[in-house]
Scaffold this active site. Structure first.
Site, PDB file in Angstrom:
ATOM      1  N   GLU A  17       0.830  -1.339   0.018  1.00  0.00           N
ATOM      2  CA  GLU A  17       0.012  -0.015  -0.044  1.00  0.00           C
ATOM      3  C   GLU A  17       0.893   1.212  -0.069  1.00  0.00           C
ATOM      4  O   GLU A  17       0.289   2.265   0.423  1.00  0.00           O
ATOM      5  CB  GLU A  17      -0.788   0.083   1.178  1.00  0.00           C
ATOM      6  CG  GLU A  17      -1.976  -1.106   0.836  1.00  0.00           C
ATOM      7  CD  GLU A  17      -2.850  -1.168   2.245  1.00  0.00           C
ATOM      8  OE1 GLU A  17      -4.052  -0.789   2.424  1.00  0.00           O
ATOM      9  OE2 GLU A  17      -2.332  -1.883   3.104  1.00  0.00           O
ATOM     10  N   SER A 176      -6.142  -3.330   1.458  1.00  0.00           N
ATOM     11  CA  SER A 176      -6.654  -3.203   0.174  1.00  0.00           C
ATOM     12  C   SER A 176      -7.106  -3.925  -0.761  1.00  0.00           C
ATOM     13  O   SER A 176      -6.966  -4.182  -1.871  1.00  0.00           O
ATOM     14  CB  SER A 176      -5.263  -2.364  -0.582  1.00  0.00           C
ATOM     15  OG  SER A 176      -5.247  -1.072   0.072  1.00  0.00           O
ATOM     16  N   TYR A 242      -9.421   2.921  -5.352  1.00  0.00           N
ATOM     17  CA  TYR A 242      -8.250   4.088  -5.629  1.00  0.00           C
ATOM     18  C   TYR A 242      -8.448   4.687  -6.920  1.00  0.00           C
ATOM     19  O   TYR A 242      -7.738   5.510  -7.436  1.00  0.00           O
ATOM     20  CB  TYR A 242      -7.246   3.262  -5.258  1.00  0.00           C
ATOM     21  CG  TYR A 242      -6.744   2.937  -3.840  1.00  0.00           C
ATOM     22  CD1 TYR A 242      -6.853   3.623  -2.898  1.00  0.00           C
ATOM     23  CD2 TYR A 242      -6.431   1.659  -3.635  1.00  0.00           C
ATOM     24  CE1 TYR A 242      -6.850   3.006  -1.328  1.00  0.00           C
ATOM     25  CE2 TYR A 242      -6.625   1.021  -2.541  1.00  0.00           C
ATOM     26  CZ  TYR A 242      -6.583   1.671  -1.363  1.00  0.00           C
ATOM     27  OH  TYR A 242      -6.438   1.319  -0.021  1.00  0.00           O
ATOM     28  N   ARG A 281     -11.312   3.059  11.227  1.00  0.00           N
ATOM     29  CA  ARG A 281     -12.732   2.790  10.426  1.00  0.00           C
ATOM     30  C   ARG A 281     -12.916   1.350  10.468  1.00  0.00           C
ATOM     31  O   ARG A 281     -12.107   0.456  10.164  1.00  0.00           O
ATOM     32  CB  ARG A 281     -12.354   3.199   9.026  1.00  0.00           C
ATOM     33  CG  ARG A 281     -13.642   3.450   8.274  1.00  0.00           C
ATOM     34  CD  ARG A 281     -13.381   3.468   6.663  1.00  0.00           C
ATOM     35  NE  ARG A 281     -12.995   2.241   6.195  1.00  0.00           N
ATOM     36  CZ  ARG A 281     -11.736   1.974   5.509  1.00  0.00           C
ATOM     37  NH1 ARG A 281     -11.045   2.973   4.744  1.00  0.00           N
ATOM     38  NH2 ARG A 281     -11.965   0.840   4.677  1.00  0.00           N
ATOM     39  N   ASP A 283     -15.120  -1.817   8.563  1.00  0.00           N
ATOM     40  CA  ASP A 283     -15.568  -2.238   7.503  1.00  0.00           C
ATOM     41  C   ASP A 283     -16.763  -3.428   7.701  1.00  0.00           C
ATOM     42  O   ASP A 283     -16.643  -4.365   8.606  1.00  0.00           O
ATOM     43  CB  ASP A 283     -14.634  -2.794   6.525  1.00  0.00           C
ATOM     44  CG  ASP A 283     -13.844  -1.914   5.895  1.00  0.00           C
ATOM     45  OD1 ASP A 283     -14.029  -0.677   5.765  1.00  0.00           O
ATOM     46  OD2 ASP A 283     -12.816  -2.277   5.457  1.00  0.00           O
ATOM     47  N   GLU A 296     -13.563  -6.016   9.572  1.00  0.00           N
ATOM     48  CA  GLU A 296     -12.351  -5.610   9.986  1.00  0.00           C
ATOM     49  C   GLU A 296     -12.409  -4.261  10.416  1.00  0.00           C
ATOM     50  O   GLU A 296     -13.178  -3.423  10.081  1.00  0.00           O
ATOM     51  CB  GLU A 296     -11.181  -5.868   8.832  1.00  0.00           C
ATOM     52  CG  GLU A 296     -11.410  -4.797   7.727  1.00  0.00           C
ATOM     53  CD  GLU A 296     -10.423  -4.608   6.937  1.00  0.00           C
ATOM     54  OE1 GLU A 296      -9.143  -4.878   7.213  1.00  0.00           O
ATOM     55  OE2 GLU A 296     -10.379  -3.775   5.892  1.00  0.00           O
ATOM     56  N   ASN A 298      -9.737  -1.078  10.380  1.00  0.00           N
ATOM     57  CA  ASN A 298      -8.683  -0.137   9.944  1.00  0.00           C
ATOM     58  C   ASN A 298      -8.044   0.807  10.895  1.00  0.00           C
ATOM     59  O   ASN A 298      -8.807   2.068  11.192  1.00  0.00           O
ATOM     60  CB  ASN A 298      -9.001   0.492   8.553  1.00  0.00           C
ATOM     61  CG  ASN A 298      -9.413  -0.623   7.629  1.00  0.00           C
ATOM     62  OD1 ASN A 298      -8.594  -1.545   7.167  1.00  0.00           O
ATOM     63  ND2 ASN A 298     -10.711  -0.739   7.193  1.00  0.00           N
ATOM     64  N   GLY A 302      -7.303   5.045   5.042  1.00  0.00           N
ATOM     65  CA  GLY A 302      -6.992   6.115   3.836  1.00  0.00           C
ATOM     66  C   GLY A 302      -7.422   7.418   4.348  1.00  0.00           C
ATOM     67  O   GLY A 302      -8.399   7.690   4.683  1.00  0.00           O
TER      68      GLY A 302
HETATM   69  N1  LIG Z   1     -17.078 -12.412   4.261  1.00  0.00           N
HETATM   70  C1  LIG Z   1     -17.223 -11.461   2.982  1.00  0.00           C
HETATM   71  N2  LIG Z   1     -18.461 -11.417   2.328  1.00  0.00           N
HETATM   72  C2  LIG Z   1     -18.577 -10.439   1.280  1.00  0.00           C
HETATM   73  N3  LIG Z   1     -17.507  -9.778   0.867  1.00  0.00           N
HETATM   74  C3  LIG Z   1     -16.418  -9.691   1.681  1.00  0.00           C
HETATM   75  C4  LIG Z   1     -16.200 -10.559   2.554  1.00  0.00           C
HETATM   76  N4  LIG Z   1     -15.043 -10.324   3.064  1.00  0.00           N
HETATM   77  C5  LIG Z   1     -14.536  -9.326   2.273  1.00  0.00           C
HETATM   78  N5  LIG Z   1     -15.458  -9.004   1.422  1.00  0.00           N
HETATM   79  C6  LIG Z   1     -15.180  -8.034   0.065  1.00  0.00           C
HETATM   80  O1  LIG Z   1     -13.685  -7.738   0.156  1.00  0.00           O
HETATM   81  C7  LIG Z   1     -13.227  -6.357   0.463  1.00  0.00           C
HETATM   82  C8  LIG Z   1     -11.946  -6.349   1.388  1.00  0.00           C
HETATM   83  O2  LIG Z   1     -12.219  -7.118   2.648  1.00  0.00           O
HETATM   84  P1  LIG Z   1     -11.636  -6.720   3.862  1.00  0.00           P
HETATM   85  O3  LIG Z   1     -11.912  -8.013   4.974  1.00  0.00           O
HETATM   86  O4  LIG Z   1     -12.142  -5.602   4.361  1.00  0.00           O
HETATM   87  O5  LIG Z   1      -9.971  -6.884   3.661  1.00  0.00           O
HETATM   88  P2  LIG Z   1      -8.889  -5.644   3.324  1.00  0.00           P
HETATM   89  O6  LIG Z   1      -9.662  -4.297   3.046  1.00  0.00           O
HETATM   90  O7  LIG Z   1      -7.992  -5.410   4.294  1.00  0.00           O
HETATM   91  O8  LIG Z   1      -8.252  -6.055   2.103  1.00  0.00           O
HETATM   92  C9  LIG Z   1     -14.623  -5.977   1.361  1.00  0.00           C
HETATM   93  O9  LIG Z   1     -14.589  -4.476   1.265  1.00  0.00           O
HETATM   94  C10 LIG Z   1     -15.656  -6.549   0.789  1.00  0.00           C
HETATM   95  O10 LIG Z   1     -16.075  -6.051  -0.537  1.00  0.00           O
HETATM   96 MG   LIG Z   2     -11.164  -3.552   4.350  1.00  0.00          MG
END
Ligand SMILES: Nc1ncnc2c1ncn2[C@@H]1O[C@H](COP(=O)(O)OP(=O)(O)O)[C@@H](O)[C@H]1O
Ligand SMILES: [Mg+2]
Length: 333
Positions: A17, A176, A242, A281, A283, A296, A298, A302
């Site tokens: 990142e 990301s 992004y 933040r 998610d 998760e 953060n 960003g």
């Molecule tokens: N269990 C899930 N079900 C549906 N979509 C998911 C799931 N886990 C992740 N995603 C999708 O992938 C994206 C990134 O996942 P995330 O766990 O937030 O990891 P990071 O943002 O650290 O890469 C999420 O914003 C979502 O769009």
């Molecule tokens: Mg995320």
């Protein structure tokens, strides 16, 4: 009041990142200038090869080799007498995971955001989920494993036993959406596991939550308005995160009041479960029947012009400058 504080802006770093961090850093740099702080800008990945011309840094490719081994040398260029606080515009490994925080602790330098332990916990998706469960923060069903623990056939069997397809395969400590695959069926599994292991030696497999993508910023233990993301791709991937125009953002999100209130409570609880401080933040996914799932936290979200936390702050009447000032003041407390 406390104007002319000396701020060390740390940005760049060596994680995947890095470029995002440079964008965050650029936005923060402009805000710090508008706020009339004294600013020292430093990229820990360059070690002793600094200071540099800031404008050139933002416009040009790397002028020196970047390396993890340079971080110590870079931080050692600075002493706690020279600055009041380090503003962390770093993301990902070594910047967001407690590593740089530890170096700053040892130097007696204050820094923005969460401390060492909570940074490390939030970066570790598996540990985060264990704590979410302990603190009743709803999160998708999941299991996890290390390199060499399971064959693809065994992983497939665990998915089918526990929640079925689609299943989300992600590296444990990456941001990301790097290395993440939504597997629609067993055929995609082998490649997905391979891709995730490129970035981490532990993998998290989660049940796929259909529905909507939402996020909540928490500042000083208070949630800002919920924001909905509508990515052009079905998934909020690197490009949608992004690239301008690749996602639509709605804040406050058009969701029932009771869902919004509950999601904000869960966001604060998720931050508390990981002992986050100052700002973070969270998610979320929201299923079609309005069930809330935290994905998760953060700890260094960003802060680019496209970023989500500034949008949520704006919806609450807080300008970008005010947000940056608030983060600094809270971190100095
Ligand atoms: N269990 C899930 N079900 C549906 N979509 C998911 C799931 N886990 C992740 N995603 C999708 O992938 C994206 C990134 O996942 P995330 O766990 O937030 O990891 P990071 O943002 O650290 O890469 C999420 O914003 C979502 O769009
Ligand atoms: Mg995320």
């Amino acid at each position: 009041m406390n104007k002319k504080l000396k701020i060390l802006l740390l940005l760049g770093g060596t994680s995947p990142e890095r470029e995002v961090s440079k964008s965050t850093g650029k936005s923060v740099y402009q805000a710090l200038q508008n706020l009339d702080y004294d600013i020292i800008v430093m990229d820990p990945a360059y070690g002793i090869n600094q200071p540099f011309e800031v404008e050139d840094y933002f416009n040009e490719n790397d002028y020196a080799e970047i390396s993890n081994e340079n971080y110590l040398d870079a931080i050692n260029l600075i002493s706690s007498e020279q600055i009041n606080v380090a503003f962390l515009a770093l993301h990902g490994k070594f910047g967001e995971d407690g590593t740089i925080q530890s170096l700053l602790e040892l130097k007696g330098i204050k820094y923005t955001g969460s401390k060492v332990l909570s940074s490390a916990l939030a970066m570790d998706k598996i540990m985060s989920k264990i704590l979410f469960e302990e603190y009743n923060v709803p999160t998708p069903k999941s299991f996890h494993f290390r390199k060499g623990d399971h064959t693809t056939a065994e992983v497939n069997r665990l998915i089918e036993q526990q929640f079925g397809y689609p299943a989300v395969v992600k590296p444990n400590d990456q941001g990301s959406t790097v290395g993440l695959t939504i597997c629609k069926s067993t055929e995609q599994l082998e490649q997905a596991v391979h891709d995730a292991f490129e970035f981490s030696d532990r993998i998290l497999v989660e049940e796929y939550i259909p529905g909507r993508e939402l996020t909540v910023a928490v500042i000083d233990n208070t949630a800002l308005p919920v924001l909905e993301i509508k990515p052009k791709h079905g998934i909020y991937d690197y490009e949608c995160k992004y690239t301008s125009g690749m996602s639509e953002y709605i804040v406050p999100a058009e969701i029932p009041d009771e869902v919004s209130i509950l999601m904000k409570e869960i966001a604060v609880q998720a931050c508390n479960s990981l002992r986050c401080e100052v700002y973070a933040r969270v998610d979320f996914r929201l299923s079609p029947d309005n069930k809330i799932y935290a994905l998760e936290v953060n700890t260094l979200p960003g802060m680019t012009s496209l970023s989500l936390v500034p949008k949520m702050a704006k919806a609450n009447g807080i300008s970008f400058e005010e947000l940056i000032e608030k983060i600094i003041n809270l971190s100095l407390k």
